[in-house]
Design an enzyme around this catalytic site. Structure first.
Site, PDB file in Angstrom:
ATOM      1  N   ARG A 122       0.749  -1.175  -0.072  1.00 33.15           N
ATOM      2  CA  ARG A 122       0.012   0.102   0.114  1.00 33.15           C
ATOM      3  C   ARG A 122       1.026   1.215  -0.032  1.00 33.15           C
ATOM      4  O   ARG A 122       2.059   1.234   0.623  1.00 33.15           O
ATOM      5  CB  ARG A 122      -0.964  -0.036   1.443  1.00 33.15           C
ATOM      6  CG  ARG A 122      -1.866  -1.151   1.203  1.00 33.15           C
ATOM      7  CD  ARG A 122      -2.583  -1.112   2.693  1.00 33.15           C
ATOM      8  NE  ARG A 122      -3.904  -2.114   2.584  1.00 33.15           N
ATOM      9  CZ  ARG A 122      -3.544  -3.379   3.274  1.00 33.15           C
ATOM     10  NH1 ARG A 122      -2.191  -3.444   3.891  1.00 33.15           N
ATOM     11  NH2 ARG A 122      -4.284  -4.089   3.398  1.00 33.15           N
ATOM     12  N   LYS A 133      -2.369  -2.077   7.944  1.00 30.59           N
ATOM     13  CA  LYS A 133      -3.610  -1.688   8.330  1.00 30.59           C
ATOM     14  C   LYS A 133      -3.834  -2.242   9.633  1.00 30.59           C
ATOM     15  O   LYS A 133      -3.361  -3.728   9.940  1.00 30.59           O
ATOM     16  CB  LYS A 133      -5.032  -1.854   7.561  1.00 30.59           C
ATOM     17  CG  LYS A 133      -5.082  -0.856   6.312  1.00 30.59           C
ATOM     18  CD  LYS A 133      -6.257  -1.186   5.691  1.00 30.59           C
ATOM     19  CE  LYS A 133      -6.505  -0.021   4.524  1.00 30.59           C
ATOM     20  NZ  LYS A 133      -7.571  -0.376   4.023  1.00 30.59           N
ATOM     21  N   HIS A 162      -2.797   1.672  -5.950  1.00 33.22           N
ATOM     22  CA  HIS A 162      -3.956   0.622  -6.071  1.00 33.22           C
ATOM     23  C   HIS A 162      -3.689  -0.143  -7.039  1.00 33.22           C
ATOM     24  O   HIS A 162      -4.086  -1.516  -7.322  1.00 33.22           O
ATOM     25  CB  HIS A 162      -5.376   1.084  -5.457  1.00 33.22           C
ATOM     26  CG  HIS A 162      -5.464   0.988  -4.074  1.00 33.22           C
ATOM     27  ND1 HIS A 162      -4.987   1.895  -3.314  1.00 33.22           N
ATOM     28  CD2 HIS A 162      -6.427   0.079  -3.568  1.00 33.22           C
ATOM     29  CE1 HIS A 162      -5.660   1.521  -2.044  1.00 33.22           C
ATOM     30  NE2 HIS A 162      -6.388   0.409  -2.263  1.00 33.22           N
ATOM     31  N   ARG A 169      -1.052  -2.776  -6.748  1.00 35.18           N
ATOM     32  CA  ARG A 169      -1.443  -3.777  -6.160  1.00 35.18           C
ATOM     33  C   ARG A 169      -2.328  -4.859  -6.987  1.00 35.18           C
ATOM     34  O   ARG A 169      -2.244  -6.055  -6.705  1.00 35.18           O
ATOM     35  CB  ARG A 169      -2.200  -3.364  -4.928  1.00 35.18           C
ATOM     36  CG  ARG A 169      -1.433  -2.794  -3.767  1.00 35.18           C
ATOM     37  CD  ARG A 169      -2.183  -2.185  -2.671  1.00 35.18           C
ATOM     38  NE  ARG A 169      -3.270  -3.036  -2.031  1.00 35.18           N
ATOM     39  CZ  ARG A 169      -2.462  -3.798  -0.915  1.00 35.18           C
ATOM     40  NH1 ARG A 169      -1.466  -4.074  -0.683  1.00 35.18           N
ATOM     41  NH2 ARG A 169      -3.572  -4.540  -0.288  1.00 35.18           N
ATOM     42  N   HIS A 228      -4.415  -8.823   3.232  1.00 32.50           N
ATOM     43  CA  HIS A 228      -5.797  -8.510   3.245  1.00 32.50           C
ATOM     44  C   HIS A 228      -6.183  -9.602   4.537  1.00 32.50           C
ATOM     45  O   HIS A 228      -5.761 -10.568   4.730  1.00 32.50           O
ATOM     46  CB  HIS A 228      -6.259  -9.123   1.852  1.00 32.50           C
ATOM     47  CG  HIS A 228      -6.254  -8.260   1.010  1.00 32.50           C
ATOM     48  ND1 HIS A 228      -6.274  -8.665  -0.382  1.00 32.50           N
ATOM     49  CD2 HIS A 228      -6.052  -6.820   1.020  1.00 32.50           C
ATOM     50  CE1 HIS A 228      -6.046  -7.854  -0.972  1.00 32.50           C
ATOM     51  NE2 HIS A 228      -6.107  -6.285  -0.309  1.00 32.50           N
ATOM     52  N   TYR A 240      -8.923  -7.852  -5.949  1.00 28.96           N
ATOM     53  CA  TYR A 240      -7.929  -7.266  -6.547  1.00 28.96           C
ATOM     54  C   TYR A 240      -7.398  -8.102  -7.950  1.00 28.96           C
ATOM     55  O   TYR A 240      -6.742  -7.698  -8.624  1.00 28.96           O
ATOM     56  CB  TYR A 240      -6.864  -7.334  -5.523  1.00 28.96           C
ATOM     57  CG  TYR A 240      -6.905  -5.915  -4.695  1.00 28.96           C
ATOM     58  CD1 TYR A 240      -5.794  -5.159  -4.979  1.00 28.96           C
ATOM     59  CD2 TYR A 240      -7.682  -5.861  -3.855  1.00 28.96           C
ATOM     60  CE1 TYR A 240      -5.947  -3.799  -4.343  1.00 28.96           C
ATOM     61  CE2 TYR A 240      -7.728  -4.598  -3.096  1.00 28.96           C
ATOM     62  CZ  TYR A 240      -6.850  -3.804  -3.661  1.00 28.96           C
ATOM     63  OH  TYR A 240      -6.793  -2.437  -2.562  1.00 28.96           O
TER      64      TYR A 240
END
Length: 264
Positions: free
Chosen positions: A131, A155, A211, A214, A237, A246
């Site tokens: 990211r 995250k 993104h 990714r 994820h 994705y």
């Protein structure tokens, strides 16, 4: 006060400042629209407010997600006995147009870079699937040149290890030799990395935000035979659902190539 308590709980769970701002903004706007206290809102009240909103379907869906999380929290904290959103259907949202960076475009982007730092940004994003915030926070000590890997913080303050290939390793060595960073690898915030990519997009006409890289990483990893669970781990994820989104460019031709007969 209730919204503040909910946001504090999300903060303790490790959500990013941007996500916290997302929750607080939507909840506050909903409170200002609702004719009555949050705790006394019924399913009908919530449905009427959502249907009356002048935002698009995506905006209504964002309100729905925030409210669903909020009311689940109120039940977990025993503030409410019953969740008013149980069995409530989310607003339908048209499938968004998601694009990735074509493999043939990566050499073009690299050639458009006028310094080792920008070349490294492009190569790392394509090679690792990081990211943009994760890339910006990479420190020199997070890099293992022998193992060609990077320890990244994703995250929810979750740590994982991502890999990079020999080409990126050479660019990394060149960058370290030229810039000699001591702590932060790039010395850029996420907005700075985004500005670099926007500049390359302006020069080449190639859409190339983080993104998009990714999605390229996910798609090509699956095409190269990587297990979807491994791709999920590398992307950081929490569920396979997002990984599948994705890697959505995988089609029937890829499936036919990957097929192996069961009966031998």
């Amino acid at each position: 006060r209730l919204v503040t308590s909910f946001i504090s709980d999300r903060r303790l769970r490790g959500l990013t400042p941007r996500t916290l701002q997302f929750y607080e903004g939507y909840l506050t706007r909903f409170v200002n629209t609702l004719n009555g206290p949050l705790l006394f809102a019924t399913k009908t009240d919530i449905s009427l407010v959502l249907s009356s909103l002048k935002c698009n379907a995506g905006g209504k869906h964002a309100y729905f997600r925030v409210l669903r999380a909020f009311y689940r929290w109120t039940c977990q904290e025993e503030i409410l006995d019953k969740n008013p959103m149980i069995n409530m259907k989310a607003p339908k949202v048209p499938a968004p147009l998601r694009y990735s960076v074509d493999l043939s475009a990566i050499p073009v982007l690299l050639a458009a870079c006028d310094n080792p730092r920008d070349r490294l940004i492009v190569s790392l994003l394509a090679d690792t699937g990081l990211r943009i915030s994760e890339l910006a926070s990479v420190r020199v000590n997070d890099i293992d040149l022998e193992e060609t890997s990077i320890t990244a913080w994703g995250k929810g303050a979750k740590q994982r290890v991502v890999c990079f290939g020999p080409f990126t390793r050479e660019l990394l060595l060149e960058y370290l030799d030229v810039y000699s960073p001591i702590d932060e690898l790039l010395g850029l915030k996420a907005s700075g990395v985004s500005k670099v990519l926007a500049g390359l997009q302006s020069i080449t006409g190639i859409k190339c935000n983080a993104h998009a890289f990714r999605r390229t990483f996910a798609t090509e990893s699956v095409r190269n035979g990587m297990n979807l669970f491994h791709v999920q781990s590398l992307l950081g994820h929490s569920s396979l659902t997002m990984t599948r989104i994705y890697a959505e460019q995988i089609g029937s031709e890829d499936a036919v190539k990957a097929y192996k007969p069961i009966v031998k």
